[in-house]
Scaffold this active site. Structure first.
Site, short mmCIF file in Angstrom:
data_model
loop_
_atom_site.label_atom_id
_atom_site.label_comp_id
_atom_site.label_asym_id
_atom_site.label_seq_id
_atom_site.Cartn_x
_atom_site.Cartn_y
_atom_site.Cartn_z
CG ASP A 233 -3.61 -3.72 0.70
OD1 ASP A 233 -3.37 -4.71 1.32
OD2 ASP A 233 -3.07 -3.07 0.03
CE LYS B 65 -1.94 -9.66 -1.30
NZ LYS B 65 -2.39 -9.40 -2.65
CB ALA C 175 -0.96 -0.04 1.27
O1 MRU Z 1 -1.21 -7.19 -3.61
P1 MRU Z 1 -0.08 -6.55 -2.75
O2 MRU Z 1 1.13 -7.25 -2.89
O3 MRU Z 1 0.03 -5.04 -3.11
O4 MRU Z 1 -0.75 -6.65 -1.26
C1 MRU Z 1 0.01 -6.05 -0.15
C2 MRU Z 1 -0.53 -6.16 1.31
O5 MRU Z 1 -1.50 -6.97 1.22
C3 MRU Z 1 0.35 -5.62 2.24
O6 MRU Z 1 0.04 -6.15 3.48
C4 MRU Z 1 -0.34 -4.09 2.53
O7 MRU Z 1 -0.30 -3.56 1.26
C5 MRU Z 1 0.61 -3.55 3.39
S1 MRU Z 1 2.09 -3.03 2.83
C6 MRU Z 1 3.03 -2.09 4.34
#
Ligand code: MRU
Length: 361
Positions: free
Chosen positions: A252, A263, A61
């Protein structure tokens, strides 16, 4: 020193930077290729930035938000006129376009709103387009610099929750690669290491795109942190053995009531943690908390291509024509969340009141 420790110390190296401004271009570490190859991409247009976010060359994110901010800078530089108001309109259009690259991480929209707000303020003051572009670049640089500072503060706030020798399980990659530095869920791991506190980290591999295996395992190993890779379906077994004393993940988007999108697989982990009496922590900056989204039901959940599920190991791993459901994120209801750790402190139930209070101070 044991052989294991020697090996980890030898591997320790400078952390990789996901997003860097390169004078006239955005330099992105292609996270799809890790850990096999360290490849940097030079991006010159908002279209290239859009594609890089969409294809998850940059992901996580905060990193998505930082990349998008620089995408606005690149787009603003394409404006060929001399009129500040028209430049401002152009920035609004570029931002609206970049906002369509991925739907779930609210940091994307937060960063774009901040860039639009800054552009509007700058255009209102007037000046040459060259000066406006320079000042807009300064805002993107500030977003990146602040993210590093914020992640460090998240780590400082989270660290008292961890004790020497604790087993800590994490999912996906909420690490340095997903942020300017330190990560969110990984920030206390890096700070623990700085202070000589030994944590035993378990990283879920995180099907289907394997951010845990390819990114979290990689960056923690590079840093010399004790990390053990697990398949996602091993978490329950490992918890039942008593090896995990805390789960910590990134997010996110946090809804106003404390529901947490992260995720896919995060929700299952939270349920498992509750069943085993293990605290379930979520670490995030305030830019991930969206008070305009009332509950998790209102968070748009991205669905990604079926091939992420049907192809792996360089070949097809499922029958042709099979039906596939591939949501990239799930929502963990706030009842399963022990605490949300931010740069402004630790938030617990009642989440609605306590999250709102973060933005009032
Ligand atoms: O699909 P992605 O790899 O962008 O998903 C990322 C995540 O789910 C992370 O846990 C989230 O963005 C936090 S990153 C500090």
């Amino acid at each position: 020193m044991s052989n294991d420790n020697q090996e980890q110390t030898q591997r320790r190296s400078e952390p990789l930077t996901s997003v860097q401004w390169g004078g006239d271009k955005l330099i992105l570490l292609d996270q799809r290729l890790l850990p096999d190859a360290i490849v940097y991409l030079d991006l010159f247009t908002p279209e290239e930035v859009w594609e890089s976010i969409h294809a998850m060359k940059v992901r996580g994110a905060p990193a998505i938000g930082i990349a998008a901010a620089y995408g606005v800078v690149l787009g603003a530089r394409q404006y060929g006129g001399v009129d500040a108001a028209a430049w401002d309109d152009h920035v609004v259009k570029v931002s609206a376009y970049l906002a369509t690259s991925r739907p779930t991480a609210v940091n994307l929209f937060w960063a774009l709103d901040r860039m639009k707000g800054k552009a509007h303020e700058l255009a209102g003051r007037g000046g040459s387009v060259a000066d406006l572009n320079e000042a807009l670049l300064a805002e993107a640089n500030a977003i990146q610099a602040e993210d590093e500072e914020v992640c460090r503060r998240i780590g400082e706030n989270a660290l008292p929750l961890f004790r020497d020798g604790m087993g800590v399980l994490t999912h996906c990659n909420a690490g340095g690669l997903a942020t300017a530095k330190y990560g969110t869920a990984t920030a206390p791991m890096y700070l623990a290491q700085e202070q000589g506190i030994q944590l035993k980290v378990y990283a879920d591999e995180t099907r289907p795109v394997l951010q845990g295996a390819r990114l979290t395992a990689f960056e923690l190993q590079q840093a010399g942190i004790d990390v053990t890779l697990l398949c996602d379906n091993m978490a329950g077994m490992v918890m039942s053995k008593g090896w995990v004393q805390a789960v910590i993940v990134g997010t996110d988007r946090v809804a106003a009531n404390g529901d947490v999108a992260n995720k896919i697989g995060t929700y299952s982990l939270a349920v498992l943690a509750k069943a085993h009496g293990i605290p379930f922590y979520v670490a995030c900056p305030l830019s991930t908390i969206d008070l305009n989204t009332p509950t998790g039901d209102n968070i748009p959940i991205e669905e990604r291509p079926a091939e992420e599920v049907t192809e792996g190991f360089g070949k097809r791993t499922a029958p042709e024509g099979i039906k596939v459901y591939n949501p990239a994120f799930d929502v963990t209801p706030h009842e399963y969340v022990t605490a949300i750790i931010t740069e402004k402190g630790i938030v617990k139930e009642p989440f609605a009141e306590n999250l709102a209070a973060l933005f009032q101070a």
